[in-house]
Design an enzyme around this catalytic site. Structure first.
Site, PDB file in Angstrom:
ATOM      1  N   ARG A  14       0.945  -0.908   0.161  1.00  0.00           N
ATOM      2  CA  ARG A  14       0.010   0.311   0.374  1.00  0.00           C
ATOM      3  C   ARG A  14       0.479   1.377  -0.225  1.00  0.00           C
ATOM      4  O   ARG A  14       1.870   1.100   0.678  1.00  0.00           O
ATOM      5  CB  ARG A  14      -1.002   0.345   1.554  1.00  0.00           C
ATOM      6  CG  ARG A  14      -2.328  -0.743   0.692  1.00  0.00           C
ATOM      7  CD  ARG A  14      -3.317  -0.405   2.096  1.00  0.00           C
ATOM      8  NE  ARG A  14      -2.206   0.018   3.611  1.00  0.00           N
ATOM      9  CZ  ARG A  14      -2.635  -1.807   4.714  1.00  0.00           C
ATOM     10  NH1 ARG A  14      -3.171  -2.257   4.077  1.00  0.00           N
ATOM     11  NH2 ARG A  14      -1.749  -1.380   5.766  1.00  0.00           N
ATOM     12  N   SER A  18       6.885  -5.327   8.100  1.00  0.00           N
ATOM     13  CA  SER A  18       6.131  -6.081   8.396  1.00  0.00           C
ATOM     14  C   SER A  18       6.813  -7.530   8.513  1.00  0.00           C
ATOM     15  O   SER A  18       6.396  -9.021   8.960  1.00  0.00           O
ATOM     16  CB  SER A  18       5.005  -6.909   8.132  1.00  0.00           C
ATOM     17  OG  SER A  18       3.924  -5.592   7.579  1.00  0.00           O
ATOM     18  N   ASP A  31       4.616  -3.267  11.383  1.00  0.00           N
ATOM     19  CA  ASP A  31       3.749  -2.668  10.874  1.00  0.00           C
ATOM     20  C   ASP A  31       2.838  -2.615  12.325  1.00  0.00           C
ATOM     21  O   ASP A  31       1.561  -1.277  12.841  1.00  0.00           O
ATOM     22  CB  ASP A  31       2.449  -3.591   9.855  1.00  0.00           C
ATOM     23  CG  ASP A  31       3.213  -5.380  11.010  1.00  0.00           C
ATOM     24  OD1 ASP A  31       3.944  -5.332  11.257  1.00  0.00           O
ATOM     25  OD2 ASP A  31       2.144  -6.048   9.851  1.00  0.00           O
TER      26      ASP A  31
HETATM   27 MG    MG Z   1      -0.682  -6.188   7.887  1.00  0.00          MG
END
Ligand code: MG
Ligand code: ADP
Length: 498
Positions: free
Chosen positions: A108, A176, A229
């Site tokens: 994203r 992450s 994250d």
């Molecule tokens: Mg995630």
């Protein structure tokens, strides 16, 4: 009656008896095989049992491992990584910031405008796309060029008429995977998890790789924060609610972070922060304890995974794995019985049953379990699934998900125990429940498994109540943050901007 007639009658009778015997024999065999299915299910249920007593053992083990991981480097399977985030956003931040989010399955880009008033994040633009699978195992240059290109396209769309000042842009990078941070804006990759494995990345500075790719694309953007994250989720949670003390992600993978006192981080003597606290990224996916209810399916899944003996907690809990545990159970059932009339070769394909489809079967409310039959047909190519087999499949999904959700709940209480927010006064405290004033405690949570799978979240809440008791549990608020890992990272870029 003539002899012939008698002979014929006898022959017919014998034939009828033979047919009956075959039918009865088949039924007996089928019943025996069905009993095998039921016994596989019973064994699964027993092996996955999570009575509250066992969950409390997991709570204690989590708190103990947290201590051990904070005491020395390598002291526990919990890495308890420093993040250098000592200040969480408080609502006074202003300006326009970007975030890039690299999750387990999605990527994203987003931009937020902050006008200095809490809860008025203006997230004016988000772009989300699946990470092309080949990039998960290609080279770091290819991966980071893809990320940088996406940002470049995103910025190009802002056009000249935008109200964004032309000064150097700052961004936060949500990454992450486990990173050993050197500062808020730099850190080296310890290992890949989930489906990623790019060989030349481990040991390299992730923020520098991104910064270089941004330069290759001619972008004047500074990586102001490199953020796990979970830390982004905590940042957004804290921005909206200052009682937020921890954040949990339960999506493709699972992880947690929380605010720790600096003096409790024994492995880093002399660490000083103005707030006296620091966010610790637990990397709890790697938690292990002999109290975890492990089955033969977990052992096989682990052994056949690219990272055996690693991420044991994650492999029991997160979305990447739940569907595959279910697949393994129904493969065994189908091999030991005629439950589906045939053993579909598809049963043997790892990860062919994705967790969202498993959830859809689990949550099928139709009286004839139509959805279960449809999905089994779609995924495994079984033409007609008998009703009783459909019911068994639903039950298997239930057992696997319930265990996952309850273990996640025990993990959360483990964190609360470590920081003295479980109503017991902490594991070294001597206070009893009665004289401990339980403070309002918020845990931010995010991830597709928790937010899209309602039976998972229901089981998690049920277990929290059981472990904590209702009096304490009512002070513990689980708050879903929406895209916290992205927006929270942009908030941290603001907090740590130059
Ligand atoms: Mg995630
Ligand atoms: P990521 O963890 O990749 O950053 P998410 O937090 O959105 O992304 O989580 C996606 C994961 O959540 C998927 O891999 C899947 O395992 C799980 N998931 C998504 N939707 C559902 C659903 N409807 N039911 C069950 N699990 C789901």
């Amino acid at each position: 009656m003539g002899r012939l007639a008698v002979g014929m009658a006898v022959t017919v009778a014998v034939a009828a008896c033979a047919v009956a015997a075959v039918v009865v024999g088949r039924r007996v065999k089928s019943r025996r095989k069905w009993r095998k299915v039921v016994s596989v299910l019973r064994e699964l249920e027993e092996d996955c049992e999570t009575p509250v007593g066992r969950l409390k053992q997991v709570v204690d083990a989590m708190a103990v491992e947290m201590h051990a991981g904070l005491a020395s480097e390598g002291g526990s399977k919990l890495k308890m990584l420093l993040t250098f985030v000592d200040n969480l956003p408080n609502g006074t931040e202003r300006g326009t910031y970007y975030a890039l989010h690299l999750g387990g399955t999605n990527f994203r880009v987003l931009r937020v405008h902050l006008n200095g008033q809490r809860s008025s994040v203006l997230e004016d633009e988000v772009e989300r796309q699946p990470i092309p699978e080949h990039l998960m195992t290609s080279t770091s240059e290819e991966l980071f060029d893809f990320i940088a290109s996406s940002l470049k396209e995103f910025i190009a769309k802002e056009g000249d008429g935008s109200n964004i000042p032309m000064s150097r842009r700052e961004l936060g990078f949500t990454f992450s995977f486990p990173v050993k941070q050197m500062s808020v804006s730099s850190g080296i990759l310890i290992k890949w998890t989930k489906a990623f494995s790019i060989v030349n990345m481990v040991g390299r500075d992730v923020a520098a790789c991104l910064q270089e790719a941004l330069a290759r694309k001619g972008l004047d953007v500074r990586v102001a924060a490199l953020v796990n994250d979970t830390v982004g989720t905590l940042a957004l949670g804290h921005y909206h609610d200052p009682d937020t003390v921890a954040a949990i992600i339960i999506g493709t993978g699972t992880n947690a972070c929380y605010l720790e006192r600096i003096d409790a981080i024994i492995k880093c003597q002399g660490l000083l922060t103005a707030s006296g606290r620091m966010v610790v990224n637990m990397e709890w996916g790697n938690f292990w304890s002999s109290h975890l209810p492990r089955t033969s399916y977990d052992i096989d899944l682990d052994a056949e995974s690219p990272n055996p003996n690693d991420q044991g907690f994650e492999k029991m809990i997160s979305g990447m794995y739940l569907g595959d545990i279910v697949r393994r159970v129904i493969l065994r059932m189908s091999m030991e019985s005629d439950m589906f009339e045939l053993v579909s070769p598809k049963f043997k394909i790892p990860f062919i049953l994705r967790t969202p489809l498993m959830a859809a079967m689990h949550e099928d409310n139709s009286p004839d379990l139509r959805e279960v039959a449809r999905i089994l047909k779609e995924v495994f190519e079984i033409p007609e699934v008998p009703m009783k087999a459909r019911k068994i499949v639903v039950k298997v999904c239930d057992v696997v998900t319930r265990r996952a959700a309850r273990l996640a709940a025990a993990g959360i209480v483990g964190i609360l125990k470590k920081i003295g927010r479980d109503g017991s006064g902490g594991i070294t405290g001597g206070r009893s429940r009665s004289d401990t004033k339980m403070r309002r405690t918020v845990v931010a949570i995010e991830g597709g498994l928790y937010s899209s799978y309602s039976l998972f979240s229901e089981y998690l809440h049920e277990a929290l109540n059981e472990i904590l008791g209702e009096d304490i549990a009512k002070h513990v608020i689980i708050k879903v943050t929406e895209d916290g890992s992205g927006i929270g990272t942009a908030l941290l870029a603001a907090s740590y901007s130059s």
